[in-house]
Scaffold this motif. Structure first.
Motif, short mmCIF file in Angstrom:
data_model
loop_
_atom_site.label_atom_id
_atom_site.label_comp_id
_atom_site.label_asym_id
_atom_site.label_seq_id
_atom_site.Cartn_x
_atom_site.Cartn_y
_atom_site.Cartn_z
N ASP A 86 0.84 -1.22 0.00
CA ASP A 86 0.00 0.00 0.00
C ASP A 86 0.86 1.26 0.00
O ASP A 86 0.62 2.20 -0.76
CB ASP A 86 -0.89 0.04 1.26
CG ASP A 86 -2.03 -0.96 1.15
OD1 ASP A 86 -2.23 -1.51 0.05
OD2 ASP A 86 -2.69 -1.20 2.18
N ARG A 87 1.86 1.27 0.87
CA ARG A 87 2.68 2.48 1.00
C ARG A 87 3.56 2.72 -0.23
O ARG A 87 3.75 3.86 -0.64
CB ARG A 87 3.54 2.40 2.26
CG ARG A 87 2.73 2.60 3.52
CD ARG A 87 3.53 2.53 4.79
NE ARG A 87 2.64 2.68 5.92
CZ ARG A 87 2.23 3.85 6.41
NH1 ARG A 87 2.69 4.97 5.89
NH2 ARG A 87 1.38 3.90 7.42
N LEU A 88 4.08 1.64 -0.82
CA LEU A 88 4.89 1.82 -2.03
C LEU A 88 4.03 2.36 -3.16
O LEU A 88 4.44 3.25 -3.91
CB LEU A 88 5.53 0.50 -2.45
CG LEU A 88 6.83 0.11 -1.73
CD1 LEU A 88 7.23 -1.31 -2.08
CD2 LEU A 88 7.97 1.06 -2.08
N ARG A 89 2.79 1.82 -3.26
CA ARG A 89 1.87 2.30 -4.32
C ARG A 89 1.60 3.79 -4.13
O ARG A 89 1.62 4.55 -5.09
CB ARG A 89 0.56 1.51 -4.30
CG ARG A 89 0.73 0.14 -4.91
CD ARG A 89 -0.58 -0.49 -5.38
NE ARG A 89 -0.26 -1.78 -5.98
CZ ARG A 89 -0.78 -2.94 -5.62
NH1 ARG A 89 -1.70 -3.00 -4.69
NH2 ARG A 89 -0.41 -4.06 -6.21
N LYS A 90 1.35 4.17 -2.89
CA LYS A 90 1.05 5.60 -2.61
C LYS A 90 2.24 6.48 -2.95
O LYS A 90 2.07 7.66 -3.26
CB LYS A 90 0.66 5.77 -1.14
CG LYS A 90 -0.80 5.40 -0.91
CD LYS A 90 -1.26 5.66 0.50
CE LYS A 90 -2.62 5.02 0.73
NZ LYS A 90 -2.75 4.31 1.98
N SER A 91 3.45 5.91 -2.89
CA SER A 91 4.62 6.74 -3.22
C SER A 91 4.86 6.79 -4.73
O SER A 91 5.84 7.38 -5.19
CB SER A 91 5.86 6.20 -2.49
OG SER A 91 6.33 5.05 -3.14
N GLY A 92 3.97 6.14 -5.51
CA GLY A 92 4.04 6.28 -6.97
C GLY A 92 4.80 5.17 -7.67
O GLY A 92 5.04 5.23 -8.87
N VAL A 93 5.18 4.13 -6.93
CA VAL A 93 5.92 3.01 -7.53
C VAL A 93 4.91 1.96 -8.01
O VAL A 93 3.90 1.72 -7.35
CB VAL A 93 6.88 2.39 -6.47
CG1 VAL A 93 7.62 1.19 -7.03
CG2 VAL A 93 7.86 3.44 -5.96
N GLU A 94 5.21 1.34 -9.17
CA GLU A 94 4.37 0.21 -9.62
C GLU A 94 4.74 -0.99 -8.75
O GLU A 94 5.93 -1.29 -8.58
CB GLU A 94 4.69 -0.09 -11.10
CG GLU A 94 3.95 -1.28 -11.65
CD GLU A 94 4.55 -1.76 -12.98
OE1 GLU A 94 5.30 -1.00 -13.64
OE2 GLU A 94 4.28 -2.92 -13.32
N VAL A 95 3.73 -1.67 -8.18
CA VAL A 95 4.04 -2.74 -7.23
C VAL A 95 3.36 -4.05 -7.62
O VAL A 95 2.17 -4.07 -7.92
CB VAL A 95 3.58 -2.36 -5.79
CG1 VAL A 95 4.02 -3.44 -4.80
CG2 VAL A 95 4.12 -1.01 -5.37
N VAL A 96 4.13 -5.13 -7.58
CA VAL A 96 3.55 -6.47 -7.71
C VAL A 96 3.53 -7.09 -6.32
O VAL A 96 4.56 -7.19 -5.66
CB VAL A 96 4.39 -7.35 -8.66
CG1 VAL A 96 3.86 -8.78 -8.66
CG2 VAL A 96 4.40 -6.78 -10.06
#
Ligand SMILES: NC(=O)c1ccc[n+]([C@@H]2O[C@H](COP(=O)([O-])OP(=O)(O)OC[C@H]3O[C@@H](n4cnc5c(N)ncnc54)[C@H](OP(=O)(O)O)[C@@H]3O)[C@@H](O)[C@H]2O)c1
Length: 275
Positions: A22-32
């Motif tokens: 969740d936090r990585l997504r919010k920082s704008g990174v594409e996450v798997v």
């Protein structure tokens, strides 16, 4: 912060992994978010190559729930090998292993031995890495209490603990993942340090747990004899800010500590409101 475009979180559906996703997504990174339920099995290697395609950073927050020494060793070493091979093939620039403070200091705890082997796999893979060693999560208190209970008494090791909320661990891990690799360990710990028995006394007060708490000088940490400071960090690079009682104010925390008693507690509060 390093400019990474794509991250993979192994164990992305877990307690820590889901928060990191969740936090990585919010920082704008594409996450798997990678785990068996999304078709990625670190133990067999299934789905790793696909998940790692174009990935810059991998955070390993996977876990296996077992007390069996061989199951633990196999999970962390075979998974570690599979992950390293797939990362090298994909050209991953930073691997982060979530590990535990004290894995390099104590002997006799099979889980810690397996985590140390996992750390070794990551540091020998050739992929730039950071080992994020955290203290125990507040969410782990029911397991700690259960592991030391005989009848109505909880007999705990005479040692220090510096636990932390899972949310604070996730904040630290995202920062670590997006920073340059340290090629060594960093330490994550909670805002307060105290003896095991004093922590459990606080937890039981919050949860109305009738068990009594005492220090048992013979109690081991799941097989390992602890010194006073065996599982607290000598240095803290990332400090959590949520104290136990503040953390417990959220419904999620109540659910984590109360387990089956959570529904009962909610019903009692609602009834109190209505009257
Ligand atoms: N508990 C503590 O106090 C503490 C303290 C310091 C460090 N740690 C470390 O923190 C890490 C994360 O713990 P956690 O409590 O967040 O774990 P968790 O909630 O139990 O989550 C484990 C994750 O691993 C995944 N997983 C299990 N087997 C897998 C496999 N074969 N292939 C791919 N994924 C697999 C699970 O998803 P699926 O079931 O979908 O596969 C799940 O997403 C652990 O490595 C632990 O050593 C824990």
């Amino acid at each position: 912060m390093t400019k990474y475009r794509k991250a993979v979180v192994l164990g992305g559906s877990g307690l820590i992994g889901s928060r990191v996703v969740d936090r990585l997504r919010k920082s704008g990174v594409e996450v798997v978010s990678a785990s068996r339920r999304t078709g990625v099995d670190t133990l067999t290697g299934e789905g790793l190559d696909k998940a790692f395609t174009d990935a810059d950073v991998v955070v390993d927050a996977s876990d296996v729930h077992s007390f069996d020494k061989e199951t633990l060793r196999k999970f962390f070493t075979v998974s570690g090998e599979n992950v390293a091979r797939a990362e090298v093939a994909a050209g991953v620039k930073h691997h982060v292993t979530l590990s535990i403070v004290g894995v390099d200091r104590i002997r006799g705890n099979p889980y810690y031995a397996a985590k140390l082997a996992q750390e070794d796999m990551a540091s020998q893979s050739g992929v730039p890495f950071t080992i994020a060693r955290s203290t125990q999560f507040y969410e782990f208190f029911p397991t700690i209490a259960g592991g030391f209970t005989t009848g109505s008494v909880v007999g705990l090791p005479n040692a220090l603990l510096q636990p932390i909320a899972a949310d604070d661990v996730a904040v630290a891990l995202v920062d670590i993942a997006l920073s340059p690799p340290k090629n060594g360990p960093v330490y994550i710990a909670g805002p307060e340090r105290d003896r095991f028995d004093r922590w459990l006394t606080r937890v039981f007060k919050l949860t109305d747990d009738p068990r009594s708490v005492e220090v048992d000088s013979k109690a081991t940490w799941f097989g390992a004899t602890l010194e006073n400071d065996s599982i607290v960090p000598k240095q803290t690079d990332y400090s959590g800010h949520l104290k136990l009682e503040e953390w417990f104010a959220t419904p999620e925390a109540k659910r984590a500590l109360l387990g089956d008693r959570y529904a009962e507690a909610v019903a009692a509060i609602e009834q109190e409101r209505e009257t």
